[in-house]
Design an enzyme around this catalytic site. Structure first.
Site, short mmCIF file in Angstrom:
data_model
loop_
_atom_site.label_atom_id
_atom_site.label_comp_id
_atom_site.label_asym_id
_atom_site.label_seq_id
_atom_site.Cartn_x
_atom_site.Cartn_y
_atom_site.Cartn_z
N GLU A 117 -0.79 -8.80 4.86
CA GLU A 117 -0.60 -8.89 5.94
C GLU A 117 -1.44 -8.04 6.85
O GLU A 117 -1.70 -8.97 8.44
CB GLU A 117 0.44 -7.38 6.09
CG GLU A 117 0.42 -6.19 6.26
CD GLU A 117 -0.42 -5.66 5.32
OE1 GLU A 117 -0.52 -4.01 6.26
OE2 GLU A 117 -1.22 -6.05 4.42
N HIS A 174 -3.67 -5.66 1.30
CA HIS A 174 -2.67 -5.49 2.94
C HIS A 174 -2.92 -6.52 2.78
O HIS A 174 -3.56 -7.35 3.24
CB HIS A 174 -3.74 -4.68 3.57
CG HIS A 174 -3.47 -3.11 3.52
ND1 HIS A 174 -2.47 -3.04 4.45
CD2 HIS A 174 -3.74 -2.49 3.51
CE1 HIS A 174 -2.69 -1.05 4.12
NE2 HIS A 174 -3.74 -1.59 3.00
N CYS A 207 0.56 -0.87 -0.31
CA CYS A 207 0.41 -0.26 -0.25
C CYS A 207 1.17 0.90 -0.05
O CYS A 207 1.31 2.07 -0.95
CB CYS A 207 -0.85 -0.19 1.16
SG CYS A 207 -2.37 1.23 0.47
#
Length: 235
Positions: free
Chosen positions: A177, A175, A97
């Site tokens: 993660e 994202h 990002c």
């Protein structure tokens, strides 16, 4: 193997990416640029580590724009210099990002406002599902990358480039993660109001994120594995 993880704020963590890197034997060193008490005034001073000596660098997301000199002009130049040097040294970088936008900018691209924000879980169009699965991936961004010279777009949707590779580095707009706890923090730190402004129900987003945990974990593993073996490990 040593991995440097750049956390730009206290709310964002390496999460599923960090967990998979640890499973691959990486020792993670995490640094936080903006401390919690400066979250709403992020114009702090920060000395970034040198790019040398690391086997891998991960640059995570942030609630600010790479081009917002008023907010982060005091430190963004240091990060761009770090990412640029890492690229020239051949140190693999995974940008997520904001981290992807910083990587693009460091290498001669830029960042601009997206035609609309993306908040929530979305699928993307990918040229290589074994490297970048089509999702669903968690998104929360208002900007998009203009890719640097020589970069190859790997995935996209109607809003922006969703993944690109350049040298031994990979940038992703989404994202991989993300965890439910981090979504909860985003909502608490003002994200809930942002959701309402853009027609997203915060409680539904949180519940959906919780339900997506197994899929998110599997997708993150596939992405990290592909990055390590096919991008970061490339000659």
């Amino acid at each position: 193997m040593r991995a440097l993880v750049l956390m730009h704020d206290h709310a964002t963590e390496p999460g599923l990416i960090g967990a998979r890197l640890c499973e691959h034997g990486y020792d993670l060193t995490t640094v936080t640029v903006v401390p919690e008490d400066r979250y709403h005034s992020p114009d702090v001073s920060f000395d970034f580590p040198d790019a040398e000596g690391w086997d891998l660098i991960v640059s995570l997301g942030a609630p600010w724009s790479v081009y917002d000199e008023t907010a982060i002009g005091s430190w963004i130049g240091g990060e761009l210099a770090l990412l640029r040097k890492a690229h020239h040294l051949g140190v693999p970088v995974l940008g997520v990002c904001f981290g992807a936008q910083a990587l693009a900018t460091a290498l001669g691209g830029s960042v601009e406002a997206a035609p609309r924000p993306e908040i929530g879980w979305t699928r993307i169009d990918t040229d290589d599902a074994s490297l970048i699965p089509d999702g669903p991936w968690f998104q929360w961004h208002y900007d998009r990358c203009v890719l640097p010279p020589g970069a190859t777009e790997v995935a996209r949707n109607a809003v922006c480039a969703q993944a690109f590779r350049t040298g031994r580095s990979l940038g992703v707009q989404f994202h991989p993660e993300i965890t439910t706890d981090v979504v909860r923090r985003y909502l608490h730190l003002g994200g809930g109001k942002q959701c309402v402004r853009h027609g997203v129900d915060p409680e539904e987003l949180l519940a959906h994120s919780r339900a997506m945990e197994p899929v998110a974990r599997d997708n993150a593993r596939r992405l990290v594995d592909g990055f390590l073996h096919r991008v970061g490990g490339a000659d």
